[in-house]
Design a protein around this motif. Structure first.
Motif, PDB file in Angstrom:
ATOM      1  N   SER A  68      35.813  24.539  42.376  1.00 50.96           N
ATOM      2  CA  SER A  68      34.279  24.485  42.199  1.00 50.96           C
ATOM      3  C   SER A  68      33.724  25.592  41.248  1.00 50.96           C
ATOM      4  CB  SER A  68      33.733  24.620  43.494  1.00 50.96           C
ATOM      5  OG  SER A  68      33.808  26.098  43.984  1.00 50.96           O
ATOM      6  N   ALA A  69      34.530  26.096  40.649  1.00 49.20           N
ATOM      7  CA  ALA A  69      34.063  27.106  39.502  1.00 49.20           C
ATOM      8  C   ALA A  69      33.337  28.113  40.096  1.00 49.20           C
ATOM      9  CB  ALA A  69      33.409  26.465  38.317  1.00 49.20           C
ATOM     10  N   LEU A  70      33.685  28.909  41.317  1.00 48.91           N
ATOM     11  CA  LEU A  70      32.791  29.765  41.944  1.00 48.91           C
ATOM     12  C   LEU A  70      32.650  31.036  41.124  1.00 48.91           C
ATOM     13  CD1 LEU A  70      31.323  31.261  44.348  1.00 48.91           C
ATOM     14  CD2 LEU A  70      33.513  31.832  45.205  1.00 48.91           C
ATOM     15  N   TYR A  71      33.614  31.525  40.372  1.00 57.77           N
ATOM     16  CA  TYR A  71      33.752  32.889  39.474  1.00 57.77           C
ATOM     17  C   TYR A  71      32.586  32.611  38.429  1.00 57.77           C
ATOM     18  CZ  TYR A  71      35.165  36.214  36.080  1.00 57.77           C
ATOM     19  OH  TYR A  71      34.990  37.301  35.308  1.00 57.77           O
ATOM     20  N   GLU A  72      32.610  31.547  37.767  1.00 60.61           N
ATOM     21  CA  GLU A  72      31.737  31.142  36.693  1.00 60.61           C
ATOM     22  C   GLU A  72      30.290  30.937  37.099  1.00 60.61           C
ATOM     23  OE1 GLU A  72      34.593  29.317  37.048  1.00 60.61           O
ATOM     24  OE2 GLU A  72      35.758  29.838  35.354  1.00 60.61           O
ATOM     25  N   ARG A  73      30.101  30.245  38.189  1.00 60.72           N
ATOM     26  CA  ARG A  73      29.019  30.184  38.788  1.00 60.72           C
ATOM     27  C   ARG A  73      28.263  31.476  39.023  1.00 60.72           C
ATOM     28  NH1 ARG A  73      29.211  27.595  43.437  1.00 60.72           N
ATOM     29  NH2 ARG A  73      31.363  27.508  43.341  1.00 60.72           N
ATOM     30  N   HIS A  91      49.626  31.873  47.374  1.00 59.91           N
ATOM     31  CA  HIS A  91      48.535  32.230  46.877  1.00 59.91           C
ATOM     32  C   HIS A  91      48.612  32.778  45.569  1.00 59.91           C
ATOM     33  CE1 HIS A  91      46.742  31.905  51.013  1.00 59.91           C
ATOM     34  NE2 HIS A  91      45.526  32.037  50.444  1.00 59.91           N
ATOM     35  N   TYR A  92      49.598  33.962  45.336  1.00 60.98           N
ATOM     36  CA  TYR A  92      49.921  34.306  44.119  1.00 60.98           C
ATOM     37  C   TYR A  92      50.362  33.490  43.008  1.00 60.98           C
ATOM     38  CZ  TYR A  92      48.989  38.772  46.510  1.00 60.98           C
ATOM     39  OH  TYR A  92      48.566  39.835  47.279  1.00 60.98           O
ATOM     40  N   LEU A  93      51.214  32.657  43.622  1.00 57.03           N
ATOM     41  CA  LEU A  93      51.811  31.476  42.555  1.00 57.03           C
ATOM     42  C   LEU A  93      50.474  30.934  41.940  1.00 57.03           C
ATOM     43  CD1 LEU A  93      54.842  30.013  44.250  1.00 57.03           C
ATOM     44  CD2 LEU A  93      54.725  31.703  41.988  1.00 57.03           C
ATOM     45  N   PHE A  94      49.552  30.668  42.911  1.00 58.86           N
ATOM     46  CA  PHE A  94      48.237  29.785  42.426  1.00 58.86           C
ATOM     47  C   PHE A  94      47.458  30.597  41.423  1.00 58.86           C
ATOM     48  CE2 PHE A  94      43.987  28.774  42.451  1.00 58.86           C
ATOM     49  CZ  PHE A  94      43.791  27.248  42.202  1.00 58.86           C
ATOM     50  N   LEU A  95      47.352  31.962  41.770  1.00 54.88           N
ATOM     51  CA  LEU A  95      46.516  33.081  41.019  1.00 54.88           C
ATOM     52  C   LEU A  95      46.985  33.247  39.747  1.00 54.88           C
ATOM     53  CD1 LEU A  95      45.525  35.407  44.006  1.00 54.88           C
ATOM     54  CD2 LEU A  95      43.984  33.965  42.687  1.00 54.88           C
ATOM     55  N   MET A  96      48.392  33.262  39.812  1.00 52.08           N
ATOM     56  CA  MET A  96      49.249  33.608  38.412  1.00 52.08           C
ATOM     57  C   MET A  96      48.679  32.540  37.282  1.00 52.08           C
ATOM     58  SD  MET A  96      52.657  35.051  39.522  1.00 52.08           S
ATOM     59  CE  MET A  96      53.672  33.409  39.257  1.00 52.08           C
ATOM     60  N   PHE A 154      56.036  39.863  38.717  1.00 53.11           N
ATOM     61  CA  PHE A 154      56.215  41.148  38.491  1.00 53.11           C
ATOM     62  C   PHE A 154      55.337  41.548  37.122  1.00 53.11           C
ATOM     63  CE2 PHE A 154      58.010  44.502  36.055  1.00 53.11           C
ATOM     64  CZ  PHE A 154      58.066  45.742  36.989  1.00 53.11           C
ATOM     65  N   LEU A 155      55.580  40.815  36.200  1.00 55.77           N
ATOM     66  CA  LEU A 155      54.811  41.012  34.934  1.00 55.77           C
ATOM     67  C   LEU A 155      53.152  40.993  35.109  1.00 55.77           C
ATOM     68  CD1 LEU A 155      56.873  39.082  32.235  1.00 55.77           C
ATOM     69  CD2 LEU A 155      56.843  41.717  32.712  1.00 55.77           C
ATOM     70  N   ILE A 156      52.816  40.278  35.808  1.00 54.39           N
ATOM     71  CA  ILE A 156      51.298  40.070  35.928  1.00 54.39           C
ATOM     72  C   ILE A 156      50.992  41.202  36.875  1.00 54.39           C
ATOM     73  CG2 ILE A 156      49.547  38.767  36.847  1.00 54.39           C
ATOM     74  CD1 ILE A 156      50.859  36.134  35.776  1.00 54.39           C
ATOM     75  N   TYR A 157      51.427  41.404  37.994  1.00 49.87           N
ATOM     76  CA  TYR A 157      51.059  42.325  38.954  1.00 49.87           C
ATOM     77  C   TYR A 157      51.529  43.649  38.631  1.00 49.87           C
ATOM     78  CZ  TYR A 157      48.452  38.714  41.084  1.00 49.87           C
ATOM     79  OH  TYR A 157      47.492  37.560  41.186  1.00 49.87           O
ATOM     80  N   ARG A 169      40.964  36.101  37.892  1.00 50.62           N
ATOM     81  CA  ARG A 169      42.154  36.122  38.810  1.00 50.62           C
ATOM     82  C   ARG A 169      41.884  37.199  39.873  1.00 50.62           C
ATOM     83  NH1 ARG A 169      46.232  36.310  35.580  1.00 50.62           N
ATOM     84  NH2 ARG A 169      46.124  38.610  35.156  1.00 50.62           N
ATOM     85  N   LYS A 170      41.480  38.508  39.558  1.00 50.84           N
ATOM     86  CA  LYS A 170      41.302  39.468  40.468  1.00 50.84           C
ATOM     87  C   LYS A 170      40.112  39.151  41.556  1.00 50.84           C
ATOM     88  CE  LYS A 170      42.430  43.499  42.152  1.00 50.84           C
ATOM     89  NZ  LYS A 170      43.922  43.636  42.689  1.00 50.84           N
ATOM     90  N   PHE A 171      39.021  38.548  40.956  1.00 50.67           N
ATOM     91  CA  PHE A 171      37.967  38.032  41.741  1.00 50.67           C
ATOM     92  C   PHE A 171      38.364  36.964  42.727  1.00 50.67           C
ATOM     93  CE2 PHE A 171      35.084  34.475  42.833  1.00 50.67           C
ATOM     94  CZ  PHE A 171      33.985  35.054  43.222  1.00 50.67           C
ATOM     95  N   TYR A 172      39.229  36.054  42.501  1.00 50.64           N
ATOM     96  CA  TYR A 172      39.716  35.087  43.448  1.00 50.64           C
ATOM     97  C   TYR A 172      40.638  35.637  44.438  1.00 50.64           C
ATOM     98  CZ  TYR A 172      37.511  31.308  41.278  1.00 50.64           C
ATOM     99  OH  TYR A 172      36.313  30.293  40.645  1.00 50.64           O
ATOM    100  N   GLU A 173      41.564  36.788  43.931  1.00 47.60           N
ATOM    101  CA  GLU A 173      42.154  37.537  44.763  1.00 47.60           C
ATOM    102  C   GLU A 173      41.592  38.187  46.048  1.00 47.60           C
ATOM    103  OE1 GLU A 173      45.972  40.892  44.567  1.00 47.60           O
ATOM    104  OE2 GLU A 173      44.972  39.993  42.831  1.00 47.60           O
TER     105      GLU A 173
END
Length: 194
Positions: free
Chosen positions: A149-154, A113-118, A92-95, A126-130
């Protein structure tokens, strides 16, 4: 000949009914998942609002969650450990910062999925991967693979973002390899989860 026609009709009927069952099973699973995610969000909201009303101290708050966990588990079964309640609170606090008033329309992934994203500290990442998990229909395993694989950073450092995005859509991973001559990209083929 008549028996072949009857068998063909029976096979066609079976296939039609099997298709209906499979389609509706998926719909039921999506509906149950959506309800579960929404429920956990609302449980998190209740915990946070209770804490704020009473200005609960940390130790007292842990005792409340411990007692709440015991009562919920006794009445509703597994899934309400103190740790799970803390995760619902964190969910709740995050989303709550990111969603509109229409909560149910916002949650499209599984609670796993959300547990992992948190666990991702950077809100943009986090929003990118979501978004990517939703748009690409990633399983939890695929989400973890793309994160590892660090997709966001790449993508963030790539000059040709669309090419990198196309590679990951096809199941290719671009790995940055450091050599004596400098950093180069190496492309590996990885199995893509459905």
């Amino acid at each position: 000949m008549a028996k072949k026609v009857a068998n063909h009709r029976e096979d066609a009927l079976y296939s039609q009914i099997a298709s209906i069952l499979e389609q509706n099973r998926k719909s039921v699973a999506v509906a149950v998942n959506t309800a579960m995610v929404h429920t956990y969000y609302e449980i998190g909201r209740s915990i946070v609002e209770n804490e704020q009303k009473g200005s609960i101290r940390a130790e007292y708050g842990k005792e409340v969650l411990k007692n709440l966990s015991a009562r919920l588990t006794a009445n509703y079964g597994k899934g309400f450990s103190q740790r799970n309640l803390e995760q619902m609170r964190q969910f709740f606090l995050i989303y709550s910062k990111e969603i509109s008033q229409t909560v149910s329309a916002e949650f499209t992934l599984s609670y796993s999925h959300y547990l992992f994203l948190m666990r991702i500290d950077n809100p943009d990442e986090r929003k990118f991967y979501e978004i990517e998990a939703k748009n690409s229909n990633w399983s939890l395993r695929e989400l973890k693979r793309q994160f590892d694989s660090a997709l966001y950073e790449r993508l963030a450092v790539s000059k040709d973002k669309e090419s990198v995005r196309e590679l990951f859509k096809k199941g290719w991973i671009v790995l940055n390899c450091v050599t004596q001559q400098g950093t180069v990209d190496r492309v590996d083929r990885r199995e893509v989860d459905g």
